[in-house]
Design an enzyme around this catalytic site. Structure first.
Site, PDB file in Angstrom:
ATOM      1  N   LYS A   1       0.848  -1.198   0.000  1.00 27.37           N
ATOM      2  CA  LYS A   1       0.000   0.000   0.000  1.00 27.37           C
ATOM      3  C   LYS A   1       0.882   1.246   0.000  1.00 27.37           C
ATOM      4  CE  LYS A   1      -3.940   2.105   2.430  1.00 27.37           C
ATOM      5  NZ  LYS A   1      -4.904   1.976   3.543  1.00 27.37           N
TER       6      LYS A   1
ATOM      7  N   SER B   1      -9.684   2.135   2.671  1.00 25.93           N
ATOM      8  CA  SER B   1      -8.799   2.856   1.772  1.00 25.93           C
ATOM      9  C   SER B   1      -7.802   1.958   1.040  1.00 25.93           C
ATOM     10  CB  SER B   1      -8.033   3.918   2.559  1.00 25.93           C
ATOM     11  OG  SER B   1      -7.234   3.317   3.572  1.00 25.93           O
TER      12      SER B   1
ATOM     13  N   SER C   1     -10.093  -0.178   6.868  1.00 28.69           N
ATOM     14  CA  SER C   1      -9.486  -0.033   5.542  1.00 28.69           C
ATOM     15  C   SER C   1      -8.785  -1.269   5.000  1.00 28.69           C
ATOM     16  CB  SER C   1      -8.503   1.142   5.538  1.00 28.69           C
ATOM     17  OG  SER C   1      -9.182   2.360   5.581  1.00 28.69           O
TER      18      SER C   1
END
EC number: 6.3.5.7
Length: 489
Positions: free
Chosen positions: A78, A153, A177
């Site tokens: 990420k 996210s 997330s």
């Protein structure tokens, strides 16, 4: 050579150890797979081909042994996890050209495990969002239906794993997330206990809530990844000095006598009927495996969203002060003086959702409202923690839906922040309490995956994996594949 991109970590490890394939073979196929599917998905912000291939060659020279289960395995990261010599943007214009000079602790652990990072995954800007639509760079699509959001996210982290771009990825979870995109994409995602995994080198959103965790296509793979990234880190003041067990050690399928709680609040108003049905069926599966499942109450859950958005936004408003156009990051050229540098760099560098959270947080911390908002949210947080403690005095685990509905359409909620925030209603209490939570595949609604959330006691990911593995072995949801991975409509 047979396709490698939908194999498990264990299968890939066996092929690497037996020398049927090399790390270079696997990395090449991974990079080709990303190239073939990236236009459809938009999971990656940066693909680091040269660095990945150089690392793969070095790992092949060193040799891959039975004792190193993740050696030679490609991984996606990420883009809020700092990576030396690989751009780290946090999905924001503010950091569009940020090239870090150090690695996050989890990256040190990834390299120690001889894994191969192949690139940085798309995300909501500064991890603020639930659909990966607030990214400055692109909108990621759901692996199962490219007209739907992948969640957020960590949308890129989930979509990439579900579509076979990478077999494992790292995400971060502040209010859901990891779990929400894992649910939307039909994969396994775990938010560890707060303090289990070092946050050093994670670009902070809300420091008391953030936690890094793995996303994979099955439970054992997830446990292997958590083994690799867990552990105390002196660079992180909130890192816990607790021992790290082998999370794969007790994956037997035997959960006889386990006591599982199902909170009535998690199946209430707003939960889609198909999602509710999938969770109730999961409860029956656990019972059939010899566990007891009983209804309980977590009465303060309904205040979780309000408390979370005050606490998270307040912490974000403080953490994001450092992005000022002076030290690093985006700097506006439209300036006459120092004040213009600050104001214009932040106005132009941050997106709408990030500005909204900064404003909410600054308001909540302001002199006249601190007691009414931030202090009260902290008190509600304590009540939510106590609710969990009361249940965990009698039960081993808590189950419920990961999300109230399955994935929604791209653009459907982007202009409705309240609706978007409500998608976190079932996940934020876990972050507020610092507990571990995971999402595993548990069914489908109109062709889209449903996620089952499993919540454990502090530092008891071991029991969560044990139950998740037993459920996985008793069902076939984890074997279903999206069309992009060769599945059927």
């Amino acid at each position: 050579m047979e396709k490698l991109y939908d194999k498990s970590l264990t299968e890939l490890h066996d092929l690497l150890v037996s020398k049927e394939i090399t790390a270079v073979d696997l990395t090449e196929e991974t990079l080709n797979r990303i190239q073939d599917t990236e236009e459809q998905l938009g999971s990656f912000i940066t693909v680091s081909e040269e660095k990945a291939m150089a690392l793969a060659k070095a790992i092949d020279l060193k040799g891959i042994t039975e004792s190193n289960p993740l050696a030679g395995i490609p991984i996606g990261i990420k883009d809020n996890i700092v990576t030396k010599d690989i751009l780290t943007t946090a999905g924001s214009k503010m950091l569009h050209n940020f090239d870090p000079i150090y690695d996050a602790t989890v990256m040190d652990k990834v390299y120690q495990a001889d894994m191969i990072p192949v690139g940085k995954l798309n995300m909501d800007e500064f991890a603020m969002g639930g659909s990966t639509e607030t990214s400055y760079f692109k909108k990621t699509k759901n692996a199962w239906d490219q007209t739907k959001v992948p969640g957020g996210s960590s949308g890129g982290s989930a979509s990439a794993v579900a579509a076979g771009q990478v077999p494992v990825s790292l995400g971060s979870d502040t209010g859901g997330s990891i779990r929400q995109p894992a649910a939307f994409n039909g994969i396994v995602g775990l938010k560890p206990t707060y303090g289990r995994v070092s946050r050093f080198g994670l670009i902070a959103f809300a420091s008391s809530l953030d936690q890094i965790g793995p996303l994979t296509r099955n439970v054992k793979d997830n446990a292997l990844a958590l083994n690799a990234i867990s552990g105390y880190d002196e660079k992180d003041g909130t890192s816990a000095g607790v021992s790290v067990p082998d999370f794969t050690a007790d994956l037997t399928g035997d959960i006889k006598g386990m006591k599982i709680a199902l909170p009535k609040e998690y199946l209430g108003e707003g939960v889609q009927p198909d999602v509710r049905e999938a969770v109730l069926k999961a409860a029956e599966t656990f019972k059939a495996l010899g566990a007891t499942v009983e209804e309980v109450s977590l009465p303060h859950s309904k205040y979780g969203i309000a408390a979370y958005y005050i606490i998270a936004s307040s912490e974000a408003s403080s953490n994001l002060q450092r992005f000022d156009g002076i030290r690093y990051g985006y700097r506006s050229e439209n300036v006459q003086n120092l004040e213009d540098v600050y104001v214009n760099s932040r106005s132009e560098g941050f997106g709408t959702e990030v500005k909204r959270r900064i404003m909410l947080g600054t308001f909540s911390l302001s002199a006249g409202y601190y007691d009414a908002h931030f202090k009260k949210a902290g008190q509600v947080r304590t009540l939510i923690k106590q609710d969990f403690e009361n249940v965990f005095a009698d039960y081993d685990l808590i189950i419920g839906p990961s999300t109230p509905t399955v994935a929604f359409g791209l653009g459907e909620n982007i202009n409705d922040p309240i609706t978007m925030y409500m998608y976190d209603i079932l996940t934020v209490p876990v972050n507020l309490a610092g507990l571990p939570g995971m999402s595993i595949p548990a069914g489908f609604s109109e062709g889209l995956p449903v996620g089952l959330q499993i919540i454990g006691k502090h530092f008891d990911e071991h029991t969560m994996y044990k139950a998740a593995y037993a459920f996985e072995q008793a069902t076939d949801f984890h074997t279903k594949k999206p069309v992009i991975l060769g599945g059927n409509d």
